[in-house]
Design an enzyme around this catalytic site. Structure first.
Site, PDB file in Angstrom:
ATOM      1  N   TYR A  73      11.752  -2.525  26.142  1.00  0.00           N
ATOM      2  CA  TYR A  73      10.624  -1.596  26.168  1.00  0.00           C
ATOM      3  C   TYR A  73      10.331  -1.154  24.745  1.00  0.00           C
ATOM      4  O   TYR A  73      11.188  -0.571  24.069  1.00  0.00           O
ATOM      5  CB  TYR A  73      10.953  -0.374  27.039  1.00  0.00           C
ATOM      6  CG  TYR A  73       9.838   0.655  27.055  1.00  0.00           C
ATOM      7  CD1 TYR A  73       8.659   0.402  27.743  1.00  0.00           C
ATOM      8  CD2 TYR A  73       9.974   1.865  26.383  1.00  0.00           C
ATOM      9  CE1 TYR A  73       7.625   1.340  27.772  1.00  0.00           C
ATOM     10  CE2 TYR A  73       8.952   2.808  26.406  1.00  0.00           C
ATOM     11  CZ  TYR A  73       7.778   2.534  27.088  1.00  0.00           C
ATOM     12  OH  TYR A  73       6.762   3.458  27.102  1.00  0.00           O
ATOM     13  N   ASP A 111      13.554  -2.084  16.452  1.00  0.00           N
ATOM     14  CA  ASP A 111      13.109  -0.900  17.195  1.00  0.00           C
ATOM     15  C   ASP A 111      14.326   0.008  17.350  1.00  0.00           C
ATOM     16  O   ASP A 111      15.169  -0.205  18.217  1.00  0.00           O
ATOM     17  CB  ASP A 111      12.546  -1.309  18.556  1.00  0.00           C
ATOM     18  CG  ASP A 111      12.019  -0.128  19.364  1.00  0.00           C
ATOM     19  OD1 ASP A 111      12.370   1.021  19.038  1.00  0.00           O
ATOM     20  OD2 ASP A 111      11.271  -0.350  20.326  1.00  0.00           O
ATOM     21  N   LYS A 147      11.888   9.660  18.556  1.00  0.00           N
ATOM     22  CA  LYS A 147      12.793  10.567  19.260  1.00  0.00           C
ATOM     23  C   LYS A 147      13.657  11.375  18.296  1.00  0.00           C
ATOM     24  O   LYS A 147      13.372  12.520  17.976  1.00  0.00           O
ATOM     25  CB  LYS A 147      13.676   9.806  20.262  1.00  0.00           C
ATOM     26  CG  LYS A 147      12.942   9.139  21.399  1.00  0.00           C
ATOM     27  CD  LYS A 147      13.920   8.439  22.329  1.00  0.00           C
ATOM     28  CE  LYS A 147      13.243   7.627  23.405  1.00  0.00           C
ATOM     29  NZ  LYS A 147      12.988   8.340  24.632  1.00  0.00           N
TER      30      LYS A 147
END
Length: 779
Positions: A482, A577, A605
């Protein structure tokens, strides 16, 4: 703690032993305590119902995950029996003494029990009694034909007679083994008694009781109308028996297709987060003269030992090969009752939310079965919902709060910045630079950094930048990963090989230049790179360094280095990522831990310590120059990215202060050791209960797979279509059970530990997981 209402005497007795105050390492006092407890509970139940008298008969229960079983001792009063009195015997019928100090001999029929367990992997409990009505048929040597549907459904086509042999002899054991191979679950031993078997202790007791019931009916029929006893039609008998055999095959697969669980000795000391936290030499003040990157290595990384990926994948494949093992029906009802009675305020407000918010929540993380919880307070390792229920927080907002939720020292310093300039000015602010500088300090491969609004935006920018820099258009991602919800990257989402199946509302052109390679398949990745060379070349390969979905399919230790080599060979940029792994694996991120330098790194985040507007992309200065937006970008190669709230003072200051605190406290390493403790404790529980579940971790990223739904893919589309819904439902139900026992997880299969997770917090969580595992079917 949930206490089930109703249920059998046996199940209630088991639940008493799983009390929340029980020590999760209690089994160290008596080996295989739970299996022994099952035997004691079965004996008590049958004594209460009048099926056993004093010392007659014998009872046994398979020890999960071992070629052992627990059995009643020879010539011992069942009413006085204790857990430590139960004997352990192996599948060759040999007594396996332990150091409990009790020296009782096992039943003389232990050879018979061993033969049954070897012959029938679906059998997990055996009852041998001399109950009166069935014993009468033993003297008559009359088998019981198919009298009722219920009898056939649970006992078999008929209750057969096993030829006579003296008690306790190998002759009798072999005769019994030969008969039980038929798949029936109850037998009458000529001139002796009966044997009933079951897929679990409850079912064995039920089958024994059902045998006595049909024995009474058959004897009455014989005495009333001799020779005129009618049986059910053959077709009905075969249908009912077919259901029995299907159940037996399902249960047998849980044994035959399982792998030996990880053995965790009961007396093994678990890793300690407290010990790391006590090491005050770990921290370093910002401003050190160390070279960029040197501090990251000195401060350490969250992963103390990288998981054995081959072994983890072998266990995950074994899990998906087996039938699902979920909560018993009565236990699931208790879980749902918790939400109905204890979470009414959450249900009321989230039901209201459905009228104004699609699905009732604004983020997928907020949804949980059977309905979302509304959280009122977060602090450290805990969450408190609208109803006042307190939970151990292993969600940690999806991973960013490495310091723990609502961390005071960062909040106080951020508040000072906001008081001075507010959350946003629209112009440059000092903390934009300070954040970029501290990121470079700990991640020196990020020579330049561009703040953006989220991880999704950062991935979009990284892909656009790679295309602009290389002049190539194709992008390859790893299937199942994802990378946000942008048009380009919602491709092969969660299930490898699904291409655009999760991409509703996206034009075909948006994904025309996106490709996916199956996880960790370097050969396929190279083939994709070769194919793309014919289409103008590959701009970038995008990976999650620990594996798709934060390591749900863990990447081999050398995977990233080999991807780096392929990117260099084909002139593609390597994009890491690190939305989850950035700072969570250590101040140097996954790049520092693996020793692999990507060209671009996506952060999110944690880069703002859990504050909003968390995202950004950084990397080599020449590549990052394309983000100059016409100010200092290379002529003809600059791209347009931005946002009014990107790099706002509140978020940048929060990120800077959070990274400072992580360096000062050693938070990533502390969180990693908490993850080690949680994982090892879960492995001990899984071993203890003989479950097929798989627990492993990459530092503070902890995986607990109970259904394996995330391991299904399009290489086996039939299995995917057949099992996807059932396995997803099981994952949701287990997540709900964890919640009902005071633990918040990510979708019931992933957990993030933080610096706030002390040894006491982890041990409390393990005691709660112990309670949940005790509710699983067949335990």
């Amino acid at each position: 703690m949930i206490v089930a209402a109703g249920g059998t005497v046996f199940r209630r007795a088991v639940r008493v032993t799983m009390d929340a105050t029980a020590d999760p390492t209690e089994e160290s006092a008596v080996q295989h305590r739970r299996s022994r407890q099952h035997v004691v509970d079965m004996c008590r139940t049958m004594l209460a119902r009048g099926y056993l008298k004093a010392t007659e008969g014998n009872v046994s229960v398979r020890v999960p995950g071992h070629r052992l079983y627990a059995v009643t001792p020879s010539n011992y009063d069942y009413d006085r029996m204790r857990v430590e009195d139960i004997c352990i015997v192996d599948f060759d019928g040999r007594h396996v003494p332990d150091d409990s100090g009790v020296e009782l001999k096992p039943s003389i029929e232990c050879g018979m029990h061993a033969n049954i367990y070897r012959e029938r992997p679906d059998v997990n409990a055996i009852v041998h009694t001399h109950q009166p009505y069935a014993s009468a048929l033993a003297f008559l040597r009359k088998p019981i034909p198919a009298l009722t549907d219920e009898q056939v459904r649970f006992l078999g086509r008929e209750v057969a007679i096993i030829d006579y042999a003296p008690s306790g002899t190998s002759f009798l054991a072999r005769k019994v083994q030969k008969k039980v191979a038929s798949g029936d679950n109850a037998f009458i031993i000529a001139n002796h008694g009966v044997v009933a078997v079951g897929t679990d202790p409850d079912r064995a007791v039920f089958n024994m009781a059902l045998l006595e019931k049909v024995s009474i009916a058959y004897l009455l029929a014989l005495t009333s109308e001799a020779g005129k006893v009618h049986t059910i039609p053959t077709a009905i008998r075969e249908i009912a028996f077919g259901k029995l055999r299907a159940d037996e095959k399902r249960i047998a697969a849980q044994i035959t297709e399982a792998v030996e669980p990880l053995r965790v000795p009961a007396d093994e000391a678990l890793p300690s987060a407290n010990a790391v936290a006590a090491d005050t030499t770990a921290g370093a003040a910002v401003g050190s003269d160390e070279a960029p990157g040197a501090e990251s290595a000195r401060l350490g990384y969250a992963i103390s030992a990288y998981p054995d990926v081959d072994d983890v994948m072998r266990r995950l494949k074994a899990l998906t090969a087996q039938p699902i093992r979920g909560l018993r029906h009565d236990a699931l009802l208790d879980v749902l009752n918790y939400f109905d009675t204890k979470c009414r305020a959450s249900k009321e407000i989230t039901d209201r939310a459905k009228r104004r918010i699609p699905g009732g929540v604004q983020h997928n993380l907020a949804f949980n079965y059977p309905f979302p919880l509304a959280i009122e307070k977060a602090e450290g390792a805990y969450l408190v919902d609208r109803d006042g229920n307190t939970y151990i927080d292993f969600l940690q907002a999806g991973g960013p709060t490495i310091l723990g939720s609502n961390y005071g020292p960062v909040n106080e310093r951020v508040a000072e910045v906001v008081r001075d300039c507010g959350p946003v000015t629209g112009l440059f602010h000092e903390y934009e630079l300070k954040l970029a500088e501290i990121i470079h300090r700990y991640m020196p491969h990020i020579q330049m950094y561009r703040s953006l609004g989220s991880g999704t935006e950062a991935v979009m920018a990284a892909v656009r930048g790679a295309r602009a820099f290389t002049g190539k258009k194709m992008v390859i991602k790893v299937g199942g990963a994802y990378h946000g919800w942008s048009d380009t990257m919602v491709y092969g989402l969660r299930v490898p090989g699904t291409y655009r199946m999760n991409a509703k509302g996206i034009p075909f052109g948006a994904t025309a230049r996106t490709r996916e390679a199956f996880p960790h398949d370097l050969g396929q990745l190279k083939r994709k790179l070769i194919e793309n060379r014919l289409r103008g070349g590959t701009a970038a390969v995008v990976v999650e360094p620990v594996g798709p979905e934060s390591g749900t399919r863990p990447a081999p230790r050398d995977f990233n280095a080999k991807v780096r080599e392929l990117c260099d060979e084909f002139g593609a940029l390597l994009i890491f990522d690190e939305v989850v792994t950035g700072f969570r694996l250590g101040l140097g991120g996954a790049a520092g831990y693996f020793g692999v330098t990507p060209d671009l790194t996506v952060l999110g985040k944690a880069v703002s310590g859990g504050y909003p507007m968390a995202g950004g992309v950084g990397g080599r200065a020449d590549v990052m120059a394309v983000f100059g937006s016409g100010l200092d970008g290379r002529s003809g190669a600059h791209i347009q990215v931005g946002g009014t709230l990107s790099a706002n003072p509140l978020s940048c200051a929060a990120g800077y202060f959070a990274i400072e605190e992580m360096a000062r406290t050693g938070a990533p390493v502390i969180a990693g050791r908490a993850g080690d403790r949680l994982t090892r404790g879960l492995q001990r529980l899984i071993d203890s209960y003989g479950l097929p579940y798989v627990a492993y971790n990459q530092g503070s990223i902890v995986h607990l797979e109970c259904s394996g739904v995330m391991l299904l893919d399009m290489r086996n589309p039939v299995k995917l279509l057949k099992e996807n819904k059932a396995r997803k439902r099981l994952m949701e139900q287990m997540g709900a059970a964890y919640t009902a026992h005071g633990i918040i997880t990510l979708a019931g299969s992933r957990m993030y530990t933080s610096m706030a997770d002390t040894d006491a917090v982890i041990d409390d969580a393990l005691a709660r997981f112990d309670q949940v595992f005790a509710l699983v079917e067949g335990v």
